[in-house]
Design a protein around this motif. Structure first.
Motif, PDB file in Angstrom:
ATOM      1  N   PHE A  38       0.837  -1.205   0.000  1.00 51.94           N
ATOM      2  CA  PHE A  38       0.000   0.000   0.000  1.00 51.94           C
ATOM      3  C   PHE A  38       0.872   1.255   0.000  1.00 51.94           C
ATOM      4  O   PHE A  38       0.652   2.177  -0.789  1.00 51.94           O
ATOM      5  CB  PHE A  38      -0.925   0.000   1.218  1.00 51.94           C
ATOM      6  N   ARG A  42       0.964   4.075  -2.721  1.00 53.80           N
ATOM      7  CA  ARG A  42       0.477   5.396  -2.278  1.00 53.80           C
ATOM      8  C   ARG A  42       1.554   6.463  -2.459  1.00 53.80           C
ATOM      9  O   ARG A  42       1.253   7.634  -2.742  1.00 53.80           O
ATOM     10  CB  ARG A  42       0.038   5.323  -0.805  1.00 53.80           C
ATOM     11  N   CYS A  48      -4.458  10.570  -3.905  1.00 53.97           N
ATOM     12  CA  CYS A  48      -5.054   9.239  -4.086  1.00 53.97           C
ATOM     13  C   CYS A  48      -6.545   9.332  -3.829  1.00 53.97           C
ATOM     14  O   CYS A  48      -6.986   9.821  -2.787  1.00 53.97           O
ATOM     15  CB  CYS A  48      -4.425   8.234  -3.115  1.00 53.97           C
ATOM     16  N   GLU A  51      -7.945   6.255  -0.603  1.00 55.28           N
ATOM     17  CA  GLU A  51      -6.978   5.387   0.065  1.00 55.28           C
ATOM     18  C   GLU A  51      -7.609   4.108   0.595  1.00 55.28           C
ATOM     19  O   GLU A  51      -7.016   3.026   0.498  1.00 55.28           O
ATOM     20  CB  GLU A  51      -6.302   6.150   1.209  1.00 55.28           C
ATOM     21  N   LEU A  54      -8.016   1.680  -2.169  1.00 55.57           N
ATOM     22  CA  LEU A  54      -6.740   1.089  -2.579  1.00 55.57           C
ATOM     23  C   LEU A  54      -6.370  -0.052  -1.643  1.00 55.57           C
ATOM     24  O   LEU A  54      -5.963  -1.136  -2.102  1.00 55.57           O
ATOM     25  CB  LEU A  54      -5.643   2.159  -2.580  1.00 55.57           C
ATOM     26  N   CYS A  66      -3.020  -1.818 -13.309  1.00 54.07           N
ATOM     27  CA  CYS A  66      -2.772  -0.374 -13.329  1.00 54.07           C
ATOM     28  C   CYS A  66      -2.742   0.116 -14.769  1.00 54.07           C
ATOM     29  O   CYS A  66      -2.126  -0.524 -15.630  1.00 54.07           O
ATOM     30  CB  CYS A  66      -1.428  -0.051 -12.662  1.00 54.07           C
ATOM     31  N   ILE A 210      -6.607   0.658 -11.181  1.00 49.76           N
ATOM     32  CA  ILE A 210      -5.912   1.872 -10.744  1.00 49.76           C
ATOM     33  C   ILE A 210      -5.549   2.704 -11.976  1.00 49.76           C
ATOM     34  O   ILE A 210      -4.998   2.171 -12.938  1.00 49.76           O
ATOM     35  CB  ILE A 210      -4.622   1.530  -9.969  1.00 49.76           C
ATOM     36  N   GLN A 212      -3.036   5.417 -13.066  1.00 49.46           N
ATOM     37  CA  GLN A 212      -1.803   6.058 -12.610  1.00 49.46           C
ATOM     38  C   GLN A 212      -1.331   7.017 -13.695  1.00 49.46           C
ATOM     39  O   GLN A 212      -0.601   6.651 -14.604  1.00 49.46           O
ATOM     40  CB  GLN A 212      -0.736   5.008 -12.295  1.00 49.46           C
ATOM     41  N   ILE A 238      -9.508   3.465  -8.933  1.00 46.49           N
ATOM     42  CA  ILE A 238      -8.749   4.253  -7.962  1.00 46.49           C
ATOM     43  C   ILE A 238      -7.815   5.176  -8.730  1.00 46.49           C
ATOM     44  O   ILE A 238      -7.187   4.752  -9.714  1.00 46.49           O
ATOM     45  CB  ILE A 238      -7.966   3.326  -7.019  1.00 46.49           C
ATOM     46  N   LEU A 240      -4.479   7.384  -8.796  1.00 46.41           N
ATOM     47  CA  LEU A 240      -3.176   7.744  -8.220  1.00 46.41           C
ATOM     48  C   LEU A 240      -2.549   8.775  -9.147  1.00 46.41           C
ATOM     49  O   LEU A 240      -2.006   8.428 -10.193  1.00 46.41           O
ATOM     50  CB  LEU A 240      -2.268   6.515  -8.117  1.00 46.41           C
TER      51      LEU A 240
END
Length: 380
Positions: A38, A42, A48, A51, A54, A66, A210, A212, A238, A240
């Motif tokens: 994590f 993170r 984020c 969190e 995640l 990702c 995710i 990113q 999520i 990031l």
């Protein structure tokens, strides 16, 4: 060799073989605790969202997916080349499968390389070659060309794009157009207005857990989460969002490809790197908004886990910093001066870039790619 051939390069071969290699990532992450994984992920994000989601994802899914992506649009600066390598390697180390979307169709919509898809694809292959030379862990990465994937699964992709478009008004979509590097005042083509709907669809099309991407892509990623609310989908992607490195000039919040003096490019030679850093904005005692310190924080420390300053005894002698807090404390008090920082930063950046220079000098296929892209830059 035809530098525009999309599928015969060693970079493409590596990309195709990586999809099987990523299946073996789960055993490799067994040595890391859930909290370690994590914190590693993170640490990539300046922000984020969210969190708790995640942590829940890492608990429930052995190998999260990702999503990252890029427009092949010409020269690659160090944020795209080195920061992306650092972040991708962290995601792989945390046990993720990384899908990198080579957005060739998107670059065409955005009129990059004059809208010439053949040139755009050549630039894409050149950029993959840079990441290979920089040390990106391609065993955990799958490169996917948007033009090929969308054509192969058009019956899945286009209904998704249309549904996203139907659930958003033009004003909402226009607010996302900064993801293309466009301002609100720019005159946009209809294709460019459609671009955010497509990028939002990419997230679901690639089955990403995710997203990113940089802070500049935040709005379209939030759009994807809002779309989940619209369709009553529980599991939202999520976000990031990594920090955006500033340009070297005072007040430049983001480095610009159109201003070559504002950033280090992956093909810059040692002398050019030294000159750009020598001329960079670096006010004494000032940490906030200092681009040289940001390069140290986001590139040098993640790469070397230290920052080494070489100076005369009269100026304080040599010192090796092992964390950014220690460095900024010295800088604020004046114990560390811009004249100490700049040559040390230039030396570190040149060390990072030297393997890339060597690769493009010594590998004949890579050299052809680079020479071809340089010609595109001149004619464009």
């Amino acid at each position: 060799m035809d530098p525009s051939a999309p599928s015969d390069s060693s970079a493409d071969a590596s990309a195709s073989s990586s999809s099987s290699a990523v299946e073996d990532l789960a055993p490799g992450m067994a040595a890391m605790s859930l909290q370690d994984r994590f914190e590693l992920l993170r640490g990539i994000g300046e922000e984020c969202i969210q969190e708790d989601e995640l942590m829940n994802l890492l608990q429930k899914k052995p190998v999260p997916i990702c999503y990252d992506g890029f427009e092949p649009s010409g020269r690659m600066h160090i944020a795209q080349g080195i920061v992306k390598t650092i972040n991708v390697n962290k995601m792989v180390r945390a046990g993720c499968k990384v899908k990198i979307w080579i957005a060739d169709w998107f670059a065409q919509l955005n009129n990059k390389m004059g809208g010439d898809l053949k040139k755009i694809q050549t630039v894409g292959r050149y950029m993959i070659e840079i990441w290979r030379a920089a040390g990106m862990n391609l065993d955990g990465v799958e490169f996917l060309w948007s033009s090929e994937e969308i054509n192969n699964r058009a019956n899945e992709y286009w209904p998704l794009v249309m549904n996203i478009a139907c659930k958003n008004n033009v004003k909402r979509i226009m607010r996302c157009c900064q993801i293309m590097g466009r301002n609100d005042s720019d005159e946009l083509t209809a294709a460019q207005i459609f671009y955010p709907c497509m990028q939002c669809a990419d997230i679901f099309f690639l089955k990403a857990d995710i997203c990113q991407l940089g802070m500049d892509q935040r709005k379209v990623n939030v759009l994807a989460r809002e779309y989940c609310t619209d369709i009553k989908r529980k599991n939202k992607p999520i976000i990031l969002s990594h920090h955006m490195l500033p340009g070297f000039k005072e007040g430049q919040e983001k480095m610009s490809k159109s201003d070559p003096s504002s950033a280090i490019f992956m093909e810059d030679d040692e002398a050019r790197v030294n000159l750009k850093i020598k001329q960079a904005f670096c006010p004494p005692n000032v940490v906030d908004g200092n681009p040289c310190l940001e390069y140290i924080k986001y590139i040098v420390f993640p790469w070397f886990e230290m920052f080494e300053v070489v100076r005369k005894e009269a100026n304080g002698g040599n010192k090796t910093f092992t964390n950014m807090d220690e460095l900024t404390d010295d800088y604020k008090t004046g114990a560390l001066h811009p004249a100490d920082v700049k040559p040390a930063l230039a030396k570190a950046i040149n060390q990072i870039l030297q393997p890339i220079r060597d690769h493009f000098n010594n590998n004949s296929e890579a050299k052809i790619l680079l020479d071809t892209v340089k010609k595109y830059r001149v004619t464009n």
